[in-house]
Design a protein around this motif. Structure first.
Motif: not given
Length: 158
Positions: A56-79
């Motif tokens: 969120h550029p206006k709130l100065n939030i950049a590239n905060l990553k949350i990773v779900f370890l041990g999980e799998t998902a299909t069709n995971v790409r997209g913004t």
């Protein structure tokens, strides 16, 4: 026959009301959208674990990553840009969204983890976490919150 002088004040009042309405509507629309929407990229880690990248550029939030370890998902790409309600997400589900005044509030359920995006703070599994740009937050199955009971529908009394 002399005009009664009634039409001119009515017309001026009508034009004034329309101008105030149009100006108020434009101001409200500006206030609703001036801070821009959440931008959430859905991706995977090299290990295959699904991940979110919150910006969120206006709130100065950049590239905060949350990773779900041990999980799998299909069709995971997209913004997904949360500027309108009910946008589909590649994985997980949107539990709640209030996008009246952007960026608004968006609450997700990802593999039993509850993630809530608010302008003032990030909530992960119902615990406040400060917004820190370029941070990576790993979440495992042990971090999942206790499931809340579903409310039971009440019987109508007559």
């Amino acid at each position: 026959m002399q005009p009664s002088g009634f039409a001119k004040p009515v017309l001026v009042g009508l034009l004034l009301a329309v101008a105030i309405y149009a100006g108020g509507f434009a101001l409200d629309q500006h206030l609703r959208t001036r801070r821009a929407p959440w931008q959430v990229a859905f991706t995977t880690e090299p290990s295959g674990a699904p991940a979110l990248l919150v910006n969120h550029p206006k709130l100065n939030i950049a590239n905060l990553k949350i990773v779900f370890l041990g999980e799998t998902a299909t069709n995971v790409r997209g913004t997904v840009v949360f500027d309108l309600p009910q946008k589909p997400v590649p994985f997980g589900k949107v539990k709640f969204e209030d996008l009246t005044y952007l960026p608004g509030t968006v609450t997700f359920d990802f593999f039993g983890h509850e993630i809530e995006l608010l302008p003032r703070t990030l909530y992960i599994n119902r615990k406040a976490h400060p917004w820190i740009s370029n941070e990576t937050i790993p979440l495992s199955a042990a971090d999942k919150p206790v499931a809340l009971p579903e409310p039971k529908p009440k019987a109508w009394k007559r």
